[in-house]
Design a protein around this motif. Structure first.
Motif, PDB file in Angstrom:
ATOM      1  N   PHE A 149       0.821  -1.209   0.000  1.00 53.21           N
ATOM      2  CA  PHE A 149       0.000   0.000   0.000  1.00 53.21           C
ATOM      3  C   PHE A 149       0.857   1.262   0.000  1.00 53.21           C
ATOM      4  O   PHE A 149       0.512   2.275  -0.628  1.00 53.21           O
ATOM      5  CB  PHE A 149      -0.919   0.001   1.217  1.00 53.21           C
ATOM      6  CG  PHE A 149      -1.668   1.285   1.420  1.00 53.21           C
ATOM      7  CD1 PHE A 149      -2.806   1.565   0.689  1.00 53.21           C
ATOM      8  CD2 PHE A 149      -1.217   2.231   2.335  1.00 53.21           C
ATOM      9  CE1 PHE A 149      -3.492   2.763   0.871  1.00 53.21           C
ATOM     10  CE2 PHE A 149      -1.896   3.424   2.519  1.00 53.21           C
ATOM     11  CZ  PHE A 149      -3.032   3.693   1.786  1.00 53.21           C
ATOM     12  N   LEU A 150       2.000   1.214   0.666  1.00 51.16           N
ATOM     13  CA  LEU A 150       2.859   2.391   0.794  1.00 51.16           C
ATOM     14  C   LEU A 150       3.578   2.766  -0.502  1.00 51.16           C
ATOM     15  O   LEU A 150       4.238   3.791  -0.565  1.00 51.16           O
ATOM     16  CB  LEU A 150       3.887   2.164   1.910  1.00 51.16           C
ATOM     17  CG  LEU A 150       3.313   2.096   3.326  1.00 51.16           C
ATOM     18  CD1 LEU A 150       4.401   1.768   4.331  1.00 51.16           C
ATOM     19  CD2 LEU A 150       2.623   3.405   3.695  1.00 51.16           C
ATOM     20  N   GLN A 151       3.459   1.955  -1.536  1.00 50.69           N
ATOM     21  CA  GLN A 151       4.066   2.232  -2.840  1.00 50.69           C
ATOM     22  C   GLN A 151       5.598   2.232  -2.762  1.00 50.69           C
ATOM     23  O   GLN A 151       6.265   3.256  -3.018  1.00 50.69           O
ATOM     24  CB  GLN A 151       3.583   3.581  -3.386  1.00 50.69           C
ATOM     25  CG  GLN A 151       2.108   3.664  -3.679  1.00 50.69           C
ATOM     26  CD  GLN A 151       1.725   2.923  -4.953  1.00 50.69           C
ATOM     27  OE1 GLN A 151       2.529   2.237  -5.552  1.00 50.69           O
ATOM     28  NE2 GLN A 151       0.484   3.060  -5.359  1.00 50.69           N
ATOM     29  N   PRO A 152       6.218   1.106  -2.426  1.00 56.61           N
ATOM     30  CA  PRO A 152       7.680   1.075  -2.231  1.00 56.61           C
ATOM     31  C   PRO A 152       8.487   1.460  -3.467  1.00 56.61           C
ATOM     32  O   PRO A 152       9.508   2.154  -3.351  1.00 56.61           O
ATOM     33  CB  PRO A 152       7.948  -0.391  -1.835  1.00 56.61           C
ATOM     34  CG  PRO A 152       6.756  -1.162  -2.336  1.00 56.61           C
ATOM     35  CD  PRO A 152       5.601  -0.213  -2.209  1.00 56.61           C
ATOM     36  N   TRP A 155       8.475   5.237  -3.926  1.00 57.28           N
ATOM     37  CA  TRP A 155       9.332   5.900  -2.937  1.00 57.28           C
ATOM     38  C   TRP A 155      10.790   5.791  -3.347  1.00 57.28           C
ATOM     39  O   TRP A 155      11.580   6.740  -3.168  1.00 57.28           O
ATOM     40  CB  TRP A 155       9.126   5.287  -1.547  1.00 57.28           C
ATOM     41  CG  TRP A 155       7.941   5.844  -0.825  1.00 57.28           C
ATOM     42  CD1 TRP A 155       6.781   5.203  -0.529  1.00 57.28           C
ATOM     43  CD2 TRP A 155       7.806   7.180  -0.306  1.00 57.28           C
ATOM     44  NE1 TRP A 155       5.918   6.054   0.137  1.00 57.28           N
ATOM     45  CE2 TRP A 155       6.523   7.263   0.279  1.00 57.28           C
ATOM     46  CE3 TRP A 155       8.635   8.297  -0.297  1.00 57.28           C
ATOM     47  CZ2 TRP A 155       6.059   8.422   0.887  1.00 57.28           C
ATOM     48  CZ3 TRP A 155       8.165   9.471   0.305  1.00 57.28           C
ATOM     49  CH2 TRP A 155       6.898   9.527   0.894  1.00 57.28           C
ATOM     50  N   LEU A 156      11.186   4.649  -3.891  1.00 58.15           N
ATOM     51  CA  LEU A 156      12.551   4.475  -4.380  1.00 58.15           C
ATOM     52  C   LEU A 156      12.821   5.428  -5.537  1.00 58.15           C
ATOM     53  O   LEU A 156      13.885   6.079  -5.603  1.00 58.15           O
ATOM     54  CB  LEU A 156      12.768   3.022  -4.824  1.00 58.15           C
ATOM     55  CG  LEU A 156      14.147   2.667  -5.388  1.00 58.15           C
ATOM     56  CD1 LEU A 156      15.226   2.893  -4.335  1.00 58.15           C
ATOM     57  CD2 LEU A 156      14.163   1.210  -5.867  1.00 58.15           C
ATOM     58  N   ASN A 157      11.854   5.516  -6.435  1.00 56.91           N
ATOM     59  CA  ASN A 157      11.967   6.439  -7.563  1.00 56.91           C
ATOM     60  C   ASN A 157      12.068   7.882  -7.082  1.00 56.91           C
ATOM     61  O   ASN A 157      12.892   8.672  -7.580  1.00 56.91           O
ATOM     62  CB  ASN A 157      10.756   6.267  -8.483  1.00 56.91           C
ATOM     63  CG  ASN A 157      10.820   7.169  -9.702  1.00 56.91           C
ATOM     64  OD1 ASN A 157      11.839   7.248 -10.372  1.00 56.91           O
ATOM     65  ND2 ASN A 157       9.719   7.847  -9.998  1.00 56.91           N
ATOM     66  N   LEU A 158      11.254   8.233  -6.083  1.00 59.70           N
ATOM     67  CA  LEU A 158      11.253   9.595  -5.545  1.00 59.70           C
ATOM     68  C   LEU A 158      12.594   9.932  -4.897  1.00 59.70           C
ATOM     69  O   LEU A 158      13.119  11.042  -5.069  1.00 59.70           O
ATOM     70  CB  LEU A 158      10.114   9.753  -4.538  1.00 59.70           C
ATOM     71  CG  LEU A 158      10.005  11.116  -3.839  1.00 59.70           C
ATOM     72  CD1 LEU A 158       9.790  12.221  -4.867  1.00 59.70           C
ATOM     73  CD2 LEU A 158       8.851  11.094  -2.831  1.00 59.70           C
ATOM     74  N   GLN A 163      17.628  13.123  -5.096  1.00 60.21           N
ATOM     75  CA  GLN A 163      19.091  13.183  -5.092  1.00 60.21           C
ATOM     76  C   GLN A 163      19.650  13.761  -6.389  1.00 60.21           C
ATOM     77  O   GLN A 163      20.662  14.472  -6.371  1.00 60.21           O
ATOM     78  CB  GLN A 163      19.667  11.784  -4.861  1.00 60.21           C
ATOM     79  CG  GLN A 163      19.354  11.209  -3.487  1.00 60.21           C
ATOM     80  CD  GLN A 163      19.818   9.760  -3.359  1.00 60.21           C
ATOM     81  OE1 GLN A 163      20.877   9.399  -3.833  1.00 60.21           O
ATOM     82  NE2 GLN A 163      18.986   8.930  -2.716  1.00 60.21           N
ATOM     83  N   ASN A 164      18.969  13.458  -7.500  1.00 62.25           N
ATOM     84  CA  ASN A 164      19.431  13.933  -8.799  1.00 62.25           C
ATOM     85  C   ASN A 164      18.249  14.438  -9.626  1.00 62.25           C
ATOM     86  O   ASN A 164      17.786  13.755 -10.546  1.00 62.25           O
ATOM     87  CB  ASN A 164      20.156  12.825  -9.565  1.00 62.25           C
ATOM     88  CG  ASN A 164      21.374  12.315  -8.829  1.00 62.25           C
ATOM     89  OD1 ASN A 164      22.390  12.995  -8.748  1.00 62.25           O
ATOM     90  ND2 ASN A 164      21.264  11.097  -8.294  1.00 62.25           N
ATOM     91  N   PRO A 165      17.740  15.612  -9.306  1.00 62.89           N
ATOM     92  CA  PRO A 165      16.571  16.127 -10.037  1.00 62.89           C
ATOM     93  C   PRO A 165      16.896  16.349 -11.511  1.00 62.89           C
ATOM     94  O   PRO A 165      17.909  16.968 -11.837  1.00 62.89           O
ATOM     95  CB  PRO A 165      16.277  17.464  -9.343  1.00 62.89           C
ATOM     96  CG  PRO A 165      17.029  17.416  -8.060  1.00 62.89           C
ATOM     97  CD  PRO A 165      18.205  16.540  -8.279  1.00 62.89           C
ATOM     98  N   PRO A 166      16.064  15.835 -12.423  1.00 67.45           N
ATOM     99  CA  PRO A 166      16.314  16.035 -13.861  1.00 67.45           C
ATOM    100  C   PRO A 166      16.053  17.485 -14.257  1.00 67.45           C
ATOM    101  O   PRO A 166      15.217  18.166 -13.663  1.00 67.45           O
ATOM    102  CB  PRO A 166      15.320  15.084 -14.519  1.00 67.45           C
ATOM    103  CG  PRO A 166      14.208  14.938 -13.523  1.00 67.45           C
ATOM    104  CD  PRO A 166      14.866  15.016 -12.170  1.00 67.45           C
ATOM    105  N   ALA A 273       9.487  17.093 -11.506  1.00 64.79           N
ATOM    106  CA  ALA A 273       9.741  15.656 -11.373  1.00 64.79           C
ATOM    107  C   ALA A 273       9.395  15.156  -9.971  1.00 64.79           C
ATOM    108  O   ALA A 273       8.781  14.096  -9.799  1.00 64.79           O
ATOM    109  CB  ALA A 273      11.201  15.347 -11.690  1.00 64.79           C
ATOM    110  N   ILE A 274       9.796  15.928  -8.961  1.00 68.91           N
ATOM    111  CA  ILE A 274       9.478  15.544  -7.574  1.00 68.91           C
ATOM    112  C   ILE A 274       7.976  15.591  -7.354  1.00 68.91           C
ATOM    113  O   ILE A 274       7.400  14.701  -6.731  1.00 68.91           O
ATOM    114  CB  ILE A 274      10.208  16.473  -6.584  1.00 68.91           C
ATOM    115  CG1 ILE A 274      11.723  16.284  -6.693  1.00 68.91           C
ATOM    116  CG2 ILE A 274       9.742  16.199  -5.160  1.00 68.91           C
ATOM    117  CD1 ILE A 274      12.537  17.247  -5.834  1.00 68.91           C
TER     118      ILE A 274
END
Length: 392
Positions: A149-152, A155-158, A163-166, A273-274
């Motif tokens: 449910f927490l969308q793991p 969250w990893l993608n976020l 850390q490296n915003p496009p 992106a964020i």
């Protein structure tokens, strides 16, 4: 397994009614969307365009992202009911269920030919998760359900984006495939539409569901539904009445701030992106919390005197949910697509809603007539016979 034996009559009645409610809500949404043909009809008056906007926003607020979730919850619940019934007879339901999922996938492919937004094939594939989960205890299942449910993955993608915003945000991959839809859906060839839906359309829908985290939430809701069945929470008694009242209050309390955040993300998060990644997580949580509001409110209202008389009208529709889901795709594509009447060119959300209401009423009358004469709906009967074909 720690299970409760529910009152079969009351349980099935409220579940059928809830499933029927979900079918009708899907019918209304699909009609205002023209079954995935997004087109603004020209020549309508200004007030009609304004009304279309209000209707679109209202229906998607009420049912967008919630109807499929109700079905997923009930899918897991139904798995428990069927498994529990077979266990009482000393039978292991899991092999039978696996075969039922294969059959459901087949129904889904047929449905996908008419409507690319089919959900049956996804349910069939993810449904296999319920087989190993059935051997786990409730605490372990709930832990897994909450994790999903927490969308793991999102969250990893976020975290990677933070850390490296496009420098620039790319369009979702699914948009490329959705952009090709008009080549076949608006055309006059039924065969070309079927081929397009089963190839390009299937890729678009699968990618879209992945991009929006729905695979995780569907699996999560399957597990939550199974636990609801194990706990006997659809049996009506004072304890469960308290549970559903508390669930309604808690889910509504959670939904309100989530919805406010969702509607103000542009001001809260400047980076595109964020904002997109966080919005995927936040929107899914917002939708599911409101889905719980709908389910708990429905269950409570169903067990009131006046509410039961009204909501029971959905029960025949729910008993034939598979047939109704597939038939509405066939009817909808015939009404709106180019090979049919092509109504997508002339109808906005207002007319689509009126058509959806009319079709829902006809569906209700037809299902009531059918259920008085037959034990199963047309496709349910086929599914049932094929399910048990090896046991005869």
């Amino acid at each position: 397994m720690n299970s409760h034996e529910q009152s079969t009559t009351s349980r099935l009645h409220v579940i059928d009614a809830l499933r029927g409610f979900a079918i009708v809500s899907i019918m209304l949404l699909h009609n205002i969307e023209h079954f995935d043909v997004y087109f603004t009809a020209p020549g309508l008056s200004d007030w009609m365009y304004t009304l279309d906007g209000y209707i679109w926003d209202t229906l998607f607020f009420l049912f967008g992202g919630k109807s499929y979730a109700m079905f997923a919850l009930l899918f897991g619940l139904t798995f428990f009911i069927q498994s529990n019934n077979q266990a009482k007879r000393g039978k292991n339901f899991n092999p039978i269920f696996a075969w039922r999922l294969v059959l459901l996938f087949g129904f889904g492919l047929v449905n996908s030919a008419f409507f690319q937004g089919d959900i049956l094939t996804i349910y069939a594939a993810l449904g296999f998760l319920l087989i190993p989960a059935s051997y786990l205890g409730n605490r372990m299942i709930l832990t897994l359900a909450i994790f999903l449910f927490l969308q793991p993955m999102e969250w990893l993608n976020l975290s990677q984006i933070v850390q490296n915003p496009p420098a620039a945000i790319a369009d979702p991959v699914s948009w490329t495939y959705f952009g090709k839809m008009s080549e076949y859906i608006s055309g006059d060839s039924m065969v070309a539409t079927w081929i397009g839906n089963l190839t390009n359309g299937k890729k678009a829908v699968l990618l879209w569901n992945w991009e929006n985290g729905r695979f995780f939430h569907i699996a999560s809701l399957f597990l939550f539904g199974m636990v609801l069945g194990r706990k006997g929470l659809f049996e009506w008694n004072e304890k469960n009445n308290t549970f559903w009242n508390r669930t309604l209050v808690v889910s509504l309390t959670i939904f309100i701030p989530l919805y406010l955040v969702k509607n103000n993300l542009d001001e809260l998060i400047m980076n595109d992106a964020i904002r997109r990644s966080f919005g995927t997580i936040e929107t899914s949580w917002s939708n599911l919390s409101f889905m719980v509001v709908l389910v708990s409110g429905f269950v409570l209202l169903f067990h009131s005197k006046t509410g039961q008389k009204i909501l029971s009208l959905f029960s025949p529709i729910g008993k034939m949910s598979l047939s109704n889901y597939v038939f509405q795709s066939i009817i909808g594509s015939s009404l709106y697509y180019g090979y049919g009447l092509g109504w997508y060119q002339y109808t906005g959300a207002t007319y689509g809603l009126l058509i959806g209401i009319l079709l829902s009423i006809l569906m209700g009358y037809g299902c009531t007539w059918w259920c008085k004469r037959y034990k199963h709906g047309p496709l349910e009967g086929i599914w049932h016979k094929l399910t048990w074909i090896w046991s005869h």
